[in-house]
Design a protein around this motif. Structure first.
Motif, PDB file in Angstrom:
ATOM      1  N   ARG A 128      34.901  17.188 -10.955  1.00  0.00           N
ATOM      2  CA  ARG A 128      36.601  17.266 -10.787  1.00  0.00           C
ATOM      3  C   ARG A 128      36.819  17.060  -9.887  1.00  0.00           C
ATOM      4  O   ARG A 128      37.725  16.198 -10.243  1.00  0.00           O
ATOM      5  N   HIS A 129      36.822  17.213  -9.013  1.00  0.00           N
ATOM      6  CA  HIS A 129      37.160  16.948  -7.613  1.00  0.00           C
ATOM      7  C   HIS A 129      37.331  15.526  -7.770  1.00  0.00           C
ATOM      8  O   HIS A 129      38.666  15.202  -6.827  1.00  0.00           O
ATOM      9  N   VAL A 130      36.430  14.784  -8.175  1.00  0.00           N
ATOM     10  CA  VAL A 130      35.735  13.104  -8.060  1.00  0.00           C
ATOM     11  C   VAL A 130      36.913  12.678  -9.025  1.00  0.00           C
ATOM     12  O   VAL A 130      37.300  11.639  -8.404  1.00  0.00           O
ATOM     13  N   ALA A 131      37.178  13.088 -10.160  1.00  0.00           N
ATOM     14  CA  ALA A 131      37.443  12.828 -10.802  1.00  0.00           C
ATOM     15  C   ALA A 131      39.183  12.560 -10.452  1.00  0.00           C
ATOM     16  O   ALA A 131      39.531  11.538 -10.862  1.00  0.00           O
ATOM     17  N   THR A 132      39.614  13.687  -9.433  1.00  0.00           N
ATOM     18  CA  THR A 132      40.736  13.894  -9.043  1.00  0.00           C
ATOM     19  C   THR A 132      41.235  13.206  -8.251  1.00  0.00           C
ATOM     20  O   THR A 132      42.051  12.670  -7.170  1.00  0.00           O
ATOM     21  N   LYS A 133      40.581  12.748  -7.369  1.00  0.00           N
ATOM     22  CA  LYS A 133      40.519  10.872  -6.093  1.00  0.00           C
ATOM     23  C   LYS A 133      40.409   9.976  -6.489  1.00  0.00           C
ATOM     24  O   LYS A 133      41.269   9.207  -5.399  1.00  0.00           O
ATOM     25  N   TYR A 134      40.990   9.541  -7.029  1.00  0.00           N
ATOM     26  CA  TYR A 134      40.937   7.753  -7.861  1.00  0.00           C
ATOM     27  C   TYR A 134      41.322   8.357  -9.252  1.00  0.00           C
ATOM     28  O   TYR A 134      41.040   8.668 -10.359  1.00  0.00           O
ATOM     29  N   PRO A 135      42.311   6.826  -9.304  1.00  0.00           N
ATOM     30  CA  PRO A 135      43.215   6.246 -10.716  1.00  0.00           C
ATOM     31  C   PRO A 135      41.907   5.784 -11.936  1.00  0.00           C
ATOM     32  O   PRO A 135      40.823   5.699 -11.031  1.00  0.00           O
TER      33      PRO A 135
END
Length: 280
Positions: free
Chosen positions: A147-154
C-alpha cells in the motif's frame, strides 16, 4: 533476541546410553537392588526426553522452562538437554501471495495491486520470540508495504519521464523489497524477492483512464512525428542550398516546408498536384 547454538550430541550415542541404563537397571532389579534400578531407569527416561529429530532446512528452538538455550540447525537425530521444549521453525524459502488491494496512487487514481513475496527465516530466535506469529506478521507487513509503495508513484504517465508502477516494474520491485526488508528484519525474516503480480485501474475508472491513456499516447506520437517532420524539412532545404541545386526565397522556403510538413504529418498518403504549365 539473537539466535545461538544449543548444546547437543549425536542422537544414536544418546540412544546407546539410554539402552545401557535400561539394561543395567534391569540387571539391578534382577539382583534385587531396587534403588539403583530406579535411579538408572529415571536417568534413561530423562535422557529419552532429550532425543529430537531435525529435518533438512529446519531449526529446533530449544527452551528450558521458559529460558532460551539455543537452536539446532543441523539435520539428523540428536540428544539435547532433557526436559526441554523444542519448537520447529522452517528455514525453507516460501511464497506469500497478497490479496488484491485497492489503493490510490500518488495522483489519487484508484488502482488494484497485488504482489508475490518470496521470503525465508534466517534467525529462528527472532521469528519465535520477537513477534507473536511471524507468518501472520509477514502477511500484514507485506500488505502494508505494498500500500505504501503504491501511494508513492503514479500508475502511468505520458507527460514526462518519471518512475511509474506500470512502466518501471523492476524498480518498483526493488523499492518494495527494500521497504519490506526493513519491516521484517525484526522477525528474523529475509526478503528474497518481491514482485507485483497484479496491477490495474479500478473498474469504476478503468474505461475513462483507458481513453486518457489513448489520448496521451496519440499526443506523444504526434509530437514525435512533428519533431521528425521539422527536422526533415530543415535538412532538405539545407541540402538543396549546400549543393547549389536551386535558390529559394523566403516565400518559396515557407511553401516547401508547408508541403513537406503536410506530406509527412498526414495520416494518408499525399496526392501530388503536377504543374504542367500555363496556356497563356
Amino acid at each position: 533476541m539473537r539466535e545461538s547454538k544449543a548444546w547437543y550430541v549425536n542422537g544414536f550415542l544418546g540412544i546407546l546410553f539410554i539402552l545401557l541404563f535400561l539394561i543395567v537397571a534391569a540387571i539391578s532389579l534382577l539382583q534385587q537392588m531396587l534403588m539403583p534400578a530406579i535411579v538408572l531407569a529415571v536417568l534413561a527416561v530423562l535422557l529419552a526426553t532429550g532425543i529430537t529429530i531435525v529435518e533438512p532446512n529446519q531449526a529446533k528452538v530449544v527452551t528450558f522452562f521458559g529460558r532460551y538455550l539455543g537452536s539446532i540447525r543441523d539435520s539428523g537425530l540428536f540428544l539435547t538437554i532433557p526436559l526441554t521444549r523444542r519448537q520447529t521453525v522452517s528455514l525453507r524459502v516460501r511464497n506469500f501471495n497478497s490479496s488484491t488491494l485497492k489503493v490510490n496512487d500518488i495522483e489519487g487514481n484508484p488502482i488494484e495491486i497485488a504482489a508475490v513475496i518470496v521470503f525465508k527465516v534466517i534467525d529462528s530466535a527472532k521469528a519465535v520470540f520477537d513477534v507473536d506469529n511471524y507468518e501472520k506478521f509477514v502477511a500484514v507487513q507485506s500488505e502494508t508495504a505494498i500500500r505504501h509503495v503504491a501511494t508513492k508513484y503514479p500508475y502511468d504517465t505520458f507527460e514526462h519521464e518519471e518512475i511509474t508502477l506500470r512502466g518501471n516494474a523492476d524498480i518498483i520491485s526493488d523499492v518494495l523489497a527494500t521497504e519490506l526488508q526493513e519491516r521484517l528484519k525484526v522477525a528474523g525474516v529475509q526478503v528474497v524477492e518481491a514482485r507485483l503480480s497484479h496491477l490495474a485501474y479500478s473498474p469504476e475508472i478503468a474505461s475513462a483512464m483507458l481513453q486518457r491513456q489513448q489520448a496521451a499516447a496519440i499526443l506523444a506520437a504526434r509530437k514525435k512525428i512533428v519533431e521528425g517532420a521539422v527536422s526533415m524539412a530543415q535538412m532538405a532545404i539545407e541540402q538543396l542550398e549546400k549543393e547549389g541545386v536551386l535558390e529559394l526565397d523566403d516565400e518559396r522556403k515557407a511553401n516547401m516546408v508547408n508541403n513537406l510538413m503536410v506530406a509527412i504529418v498526414s495520416e494518408r498518403a499525399a496526392q501530388p498536384v503536377i504543374n504542367t504549365g500555363s496556356l497563356y
